[in-house]
Scaffold this motif. Structure first.
Motif, PDB file in Angstrom:
ATOM      1  N   ARG A 358       5.179  35.406  -6.770  1.00 20.25           N
ATOM      2  CA  ARG A 358       3.946  34.966  -5.943  1.00 20.25           C
ATOM      3  C   ARG A 358       3.744  33.436  -5.737  1.00 20.25           C
ATOM      4  NH1 ARG A 358       0.468  39.211  -4.510  1.00 20.25           N
ATOM      5  NH2 ARG A 358       0.978  41.157  -5.929  1.00 20.25           N
ATOM      6  N   PHE A 359       4.858  32.825  -6.651  1.00 16.02           N
ATOM      7  CA  PHE A 359       4.783  31.399  -6.594  1.00 16.02           C
ATOM      8  C   PHE A 359       5.884  30.828  -5.508  1.00 16.02           C
ATOM      9  CE2 PHE A 359       5.080  27.122  -8.415  1.00 16.02           C
ATOM     10  CZ  PHE A 359       3.755  27.110  -9.204  1.00 16.02           C
ATOM     11  N   ASP A 360       5.308  30.383  -4.286  1.00 12.68           N
ATOM     12  CA  ASP A 360       6.186  29.954  -3.256  1.00 12.68           C
ATOM     13  C   ASP A 360       6.357  28.291  -3.339  1.00 12.68           C
ATOM     14  OD1 ASP A 360       3.602  28.667  -2.455  1.00 12.68           O
ATOM     15  OD2 ASP A 360       3.385  30.600  -0.949  1.00 12.68           O
ATOM     16  N   ALA A 361       7.184  27.716  -2.205  1.00 11.66           N
ATOM     17  CA  ALA A 361       7.377  26.484  -2.182  1.00 11.66           C
ATOM     18  C   ALA A 361       6.169  25.462  -2.067  1.00 11.66           C
ATOM     19  CB  ALA A 361       8.525  26.202  -1.075  1.00 11.66           C
ATOM     20  N   SER A 362       5.276  25.865  -1.180  1.00 11.61           N
ATOM     21  CA  SER A 362       4.107  24.996  -1.269  1.00 11.61           C
ATOM     22  C   SER A 362       3.347  24.941  -2.477  1.00 11.61           C
ATOM     23  CB  SER A 362       3.095  25.687  -0.158  1.00 11.61           C
ATOM     24  OG  SER A 362       2.689  26.761  -0.553  1.00 11.61           O
ATOM     25  N   THR A 363       3.407  25.830  -3.109  1.00 11.82           N
ATOM     26  CA  THR A 363       2.766  25.695  -4.463  1.00 11.82           C
ATOM     27  C   THR A 363       3.434  24.929  -5.401  1.00 11.82           C
ATOM     28  OG1 THR A 363       1.903  28.251  -4.155  1.00 11.82           O
ATOM     29  CG2 THR A 363       1.772  27.169  -6.481  1.00 11.82           C
ATOM     30  N   THR A 364       4.722  24.893  -5.249  1.00 10.51           N
ATOM     31  CA  THR A 364       5.687  23.991  -5.911  1.00 10.51           C
ATOM     32  C   THR A 364       5.328  22.654  -5.815  1.00 10.51           C
ATOM     33  OG1 THR A 364       7.488  25.464  -6.215  1.00 10.51           O
ATOM     34  CG2 THR A 364       8.065  23.271  -6.488  1.00 10.51           C
ATOM     35  N   HIS A 365       5.190  22.293  -4.588  1.00 15.55           N
ATOM     36  CA  HIS A 365       4.727  20.978  -4.262  1.00 15.55           C
ATOM     37  C   HIS A 365       3.418  20.366  -4.887  1.00 15.55           C
ATOM     38  CE1 HIS A 365       4.895  17.108  -2.256  1.00 15.55           C
ATOM     39  NE2 HIS A 365       3.718  17.222  -1.701  1.00 15.55           N
ATOM     40  N   ALA A 366       2.594  21.169  -4.887  1.00 17.42           N
ATOM     41  CA  ALA A 366       1.165  20.879  -5.122  1.00 17.42           C
ATOM     42  C   ALA A 366       1.295  20.856  -6.757  1.00 17.42           C
ATOM     43  CB  ALA A 366       0.324  22.273  -4.999  1.00 17.42           C
ATOM     44  N   VAL A 367       1.957  21.713  -7.447  1.00 14.65           N
ATOM     45  CA  VAL A 367       1.922  21.723  -8.784  1.00 14.65           C
ATOM     46  C   VAL A 367       2.840  20.495  -9.404  1.00 14.65           C
ATOM     47  CG1 VAL A 367       2.706  22.715 -10.909  1.00 14.65           C
ATOM     48  CG2 VAL A 367       1.661  24.120  -9.392  1.00 14.65           C
ATOM     49  N   ALA A 368       3.986  19.933  -8.590  1.00 14.21           N
ATOM     50  CA  ALA A 368       4.640  18.898  -9.032  1.00 14.21           C
ATOM     51  C   ALA A 368       3.637  17.488  -8.842  1.00 14.21           C
ATOM     52  CB  ALA A 368       6.101  18.846  -7.999  1.00 14.21           C
TER      53      ALA A 368
END
Length: 539
Positions: A358-368
């Motif tokens: 459930r952790f997608d690429a858009s979430t990756t960018h936000a967390v990074a």
């Protein structure tokens, strides 16, 4: 054991725990993503976890240890045992009462302190994170999870006291490795929940009960270690004594000061509760950031205070100054390059750790993006751990309390101002700025009072550490561009692992080579340690 050896013992045990913490967060991110259940669990866990950090890394490591060490040094083990029994009995009664009241009034706590944003939430089907659970349901499960986990606070507070006793006896390992139990339990719970096909809400309840079970296990572990060390405490009717009064005078400010990182994070998450998903973004970014902070900051905080307190009690002022300077040197040597690396390559790190399920690429960018801003404050929060013992070992809590209060107010003001402009990134930036303000004011106070004299070796090595770290950062920027196909969106996990290993290995090689060549690290000490290691192998 040398000072560096003690740092390594605590840091190594903490690293062991944080690695499994990564595993726990990876599984949780895959199962829950940044959805409402993840937000509810993180909000509910943050409150008792805040007090765990305040007690374990603040109040008892900053107030209890000097008083216990004084009783041990001046009056013997019997007097120290009597003092510890007084404190334990009082803690037991106070924490028991607090737990009962908190569980009764948990809805008020959630509405006013833990997650004020949930009480003003309005259902909006257009918001993806509100499509699975209504605002009312999010509010209800946050209360339920909070009630289950709140007794963890009592377990951790008593654990902190027992850990303080072990640290005063210079037995650091058991207390440092105890947090691993929490990670093992939650990993097991998540695996069992997946295997049994549990829903997200059921996983949240299982994890909440797992936190409570882990708290009891951690307390049992350090209690057994204390018994093995030949020390024990008993339970008796609490009494208002001189020792208890002195501890309370020191512990309140010490808890505030020692736990400033967690206070800032707690404030940030409370404000972030106004935006669905922001709480979980902050939590997932906090985990990679906590790895170097835990390894270095916790190790220094645990080891430096008893060492400094013993030197000052014995009147060895020159030794105390040397200990402070070498601790600061050690902190900068490890945290500055870590901060640069986390700031330069946050996306590949977050993608490898979390991006699945459930952790997608858009979430990756936000967390990074949040991790990069947190990274800029990493050295500051470790420096706070270095500067604070300079006050606590002298039983001065007034000055650092005022400094920490100013920093906390600055953090609240900046978080409120920046959140509505930059969302969760604004909270991360506010946390970083408040951390540097805190560290700068603490050092200025010590230097002004003549309690910290910087030697020439520290100035030289600190400057060279910064230079070496920046050059290492430049190499990382170049390598990341070259390996973009292996670290970007859509890349396979094996490619990501190989790329991260290449980035980390190259960065470490460049940094340590530069430090050794320029003298940012004491070459004589390194060569001496290397010879000693070869000698032990030959033997």
């Amino acid at each position: 054991m040398s000072l560096a050896g003690k740092f390594a013992t605590v840091g190594g045990a903490t690293l062991f725990s944080r690695i499994f913490g990564f595993g726990r967060e990876m599984m949780m991110a895959s199962a829950l993503g940044i959805g409402p259940v993840a937000d509810a669990f993180n909000l509910a866990f943050r409150f008792p976890n805040l007090f765990r950090r305040l007690f374990a890394e603040g109040a008892f490591n900053s107030a209890f240890i000097p008083l216990f060490a004084r009783a041990l040094e001046e009056d013997g083990e019997a007097a120290a045992r009597d003092f510890a029994t007084e404190i334990f009995s009082t803690l037991f009664v106070v924490l028991g009462t607090l737990t009962v009241l908190a569980m009764i009034f948990m809805p008020v706590l959630v509405e006013t302190i833990i997650a004020p944003g949930l009480s003003t939430c309005i259902d909006d089907p257009a918001v993806p994170l509100q499509q699975t659970l209504s605002c009312e349901a999010r509010y209800a499960i946050t209360i339920a999870y909070s009630r289950i986990m709140f007794p963890y606070l009592a377990c951790m507070s008593m654990l902190a006291m027992v850990s303080g006793i072990l640290n005063a006896f210079r037995r650091f390992f058991a207390a440092a490795v105890a947090p691993s139990i929490l990670n093992f339990v939650l990993i097991g719970v998540l695996a069992w929940g997946w295997y049994g096909g549990a829903t997200q809400r059921e996983l949240g309840f299982l994890m909440s009960w797992g936190v409570l079970v882990a708290g009891i296990g951690q307390l049992l572990m350090v209690t057994v270690a204390m018994r093995i060390a030949g020390f024990g405490v008993s339970l008796r009717r609490p009494r208002w004594t001189k020792g208890l009064r002195r501890l309370l005078v020191l512990a309140g400010p010490a808890a505030l000061i020692g736990g400033i990182t967690q206070i800032n994070l707690f404030v940030g998450q409370a404000i972030a509760s106004y935006k669905p998903g922001a709480v979980s973004i902050l939590q997932y970014a906090d985990r990679p950031y906590q790895l170097p902070l835990g390894m270095v900051g916790v190790a220094i905080g645990v080891v430096l205070l008893p060492e400094l307190a013993r030197s000052l009690k014995a009147g060895r002022l020159e030794e105390a100054q040397h200990t402070q300077n070498r601790s600061l040197e050690f902190a900068l040597f490890l945290t500055v390059p870590a901060a640069v690396a986390l700031f330069v390559i946050p996306d590949p790190i977050i993608r490898l750790i979390y991006e699945r399920g459930r952790f997608d690429a858009s979430t990756t960018h936000a967390v990074a993006a949040v991790l990069g801003l947190y990274a800029l404050g990493l050295p500051a929060f470790v420096l706070i751990k270095v500067f604070s013992p300079g006050y606590f070992a002298r039983e001065d809590t007034k000055t650092p309390m005022m400094v920490t209060g100013a920093s906390a107010l600055a953090n609240i003001g900046l978080s409120l101002a920046l959140f509505f402009v930059l969302a969760e990134q604004g909270i991360a930036l506010a946390t970083t700025l408040a951390g540097w303000l805190n560290a700068a004011l603490l050092f200025a106070g010590l230097h002004k009072k003549g309690l910290w004299e910087i030697d020439r070796a520290l100035v030289k090595r600190a400057g060279l550490v910064v230079l070496s770290s920046l050059l290492m950062g430049g190499v990382l920027v170049f390598l990341q561009r070259e390996l973009a196909g292996w670290t970007g969106p859509g890349s396979t996990v094996p490619h990501q692992i190989l790329a991260i290993l290449a980035l980390v290995a190259t960065a470490m090689a460049v940094y340590f080579a530069l430090c050794f060549a320029t003298g940012a690290v004491d070459r004589t000490m390194v060569l001496r340690l290397a010879k000693a290691k070869r000698g032990r192998r030959a033997a």
